[in-house]
Design a protein around this motif. Structure first.
Motif, PDB file in Angstrom:
ATOM      1  N   GLN A   1      34.402  40.647  -7.823  1.00 15.56           N
ATOM      2  CA  GLN A   1      34.143  40.804  -6.391  1.00 15.56           C
ATOM      3  C   GLN A   1      33.678  42.194  -5.994  1.00 15.56           C
ATOM      4  OE1 GLN A   1      37.002  41.030  -7.826  1.00 15.56           O
ATOM      5  NE2 GLN A   1      38.636  41.940  -6.594  1.00 15.56           N
TER       6      GLN A   1
ATOM      7  N   THR B   1      31.957  37.967  -0.863  1.00 17.91           N
ATOM      8  CA  THR B   1      33.086  37.443  -1.637  1.00 17.91           C
ATOM      9  C   THR B   1      33.329  35.973  -1.324  1.00 17.91           C
ATOM     10  OG1 THR B   1      34.112  39.634  -1.663  1.00 17.91           O
ATOM     11  CG2 THR B   1      35.526  37.770  -2.182  1.00 17.91           C
TER      12      THR B   1
ATOM     13  N   ASP C   1      40.121  42.927  -2.282  1.00 15.95           N
ATOM     14  CA  ASP C   1      38.768  42.605  -1.820  1.00 15.95           C
ATOM     15  C   ASP C   1      37.686  43.510  -2.386  1.00 15.95           C
ATOM     16  OD1 ASP C   1      39.793  40.594  -0.168  1.00 15.95           O
ATOM     17  OD2 ASP C   1      40.197  42.030   1.449  1.00 15.95           O
ATOM     18  N   ARG C   2      38.070  44.657  -2.949  1.00 15.55           N
ATOM     19  CA  ARG C   2      37.036  45.646  -3.239  1.00 15.55           C
ATOM     20  C   ARG C   2      36.780  45.849  -4.727  1.00 15.55           C
ATOM     21  NH1 ARG C   2      37.465  50.771   0.637  1.00 15.55           N
ATOM     22  NH2 ARG C   2      35.322  50.927  -0.111  1.00 15.55           N
TER      23      ARG C   2
END
Length: 250
Positions: free
Chosen positions: A105, A186, A58-59
């Motif tokens: 993202q 995202t 996610d990062r």
């Protein structure tokens, strides 16, 4: 912790190529090799009309070169081989007959900026700041430099290459031409990438192939250019300055 991987899935004629490494999506040699081969295969797959390049998690989109591998390089030829891995991925993206859409993202560093720059159309979140950190460790963005310069221009590329300790915002990257669109989250990015990529699949594949050739005109010498740049990085990574710096980073 998950194991590193490169995988491909196909949905509605869009080929999604995803890479992952538990160390902030850094790129060791085996992941680079698999990524280059997967891009080549997708370019030849008639079931795919458009490619999306993305990373897991996610990062961080990509932390660039694997520091563990850099520290263990002991001769120039091994160094050249490692940096040639980045050259091979960029050249695979350049030669791929299909549009490659980047999905960024989060933060991206060094070689990751090169990957984003080698996409044909790049979409990101507002968290997707960029940094060319190579000078920090005594090397320089030699291999990815041509791809980054092609998107940011010489002024933009040299700015972030010299200011190697600073992250530049996603909006800055959009203003310079790296990102075409910047999203708030995202989730919004994924919706945008899906809609955009699937709409591209309704266009004439032959027209898109010829457009891609046009867009990349003037880069025909990159096989040799990036190989020469890999040799420069392979030499510099053996310098005392770089060896000591990498030990401190580790």
């Amino acid at each position: 912790m998950s194991d590193p991987y490169v995988k491909q899935t196909i949905e509605n004629e869009v080929g999604y190529i995803e890479f992952f490494h538990p160390s902030h999506n850094s790129l060791p040699g085996n992941v680079l090799a698999k990524l280059a081969n997967t891009i080549k295969e997708a370019g030849q797959n008639d079931a795919i009309k458009v490619i999306v390049l993305r990373s897991g998690g996610d990062r961080t989109f990509c932390a660039g070169a694997s520091f563990n591998e850099l520290i263990n390089i002991s001769d120039e030829e091994t160094g050249k081989v490692f940096f040639t891995g980045f050259a091979n991925v960029i050249n695979a993206m350049r030669k791929c007959p299909k549009f490659i859409i980047g999905r960024v993202q989060g933060k991206t560093v060094g070689g990751g900026v090169g990957l984003a720059s080698a996409t044909d159309y790049c979409m990101a979140t507002k968290f997707a700041s960029i940094k060319l950190s190579e000078l920090n460790v005594g090397i320089g963005p030699f291999v990815v430099g041509p791809a980054v310069q092609r998107k940011l221009g010489l002024s933009g590329m040299s700015q972030i290459a010299i200011d190697a300790n600073s992250f530049y915002s996603a909006e800055w990257a959009k203003d310079k031409g790296l990102y075409a669109q910047v999203f708030e989250s995202t989730e919004a990015l994924d919706e945008g990438v899906k809609a955009f990529s699937e709409h591209l699949c309704t266009y004439n594949p032959e027209a898109m192939r010829d457009m891609k050739t046009m867009f990349w005109s003037g880069t025909e010498n990159w096989d040799n250019l990036l190989a020469d740049r890999a040799a420069i990085s392979g030499r510099l990574v053996l310098s005392e300055f770089t060896k000591e710096t990498l030990k401190r980073f580790k």
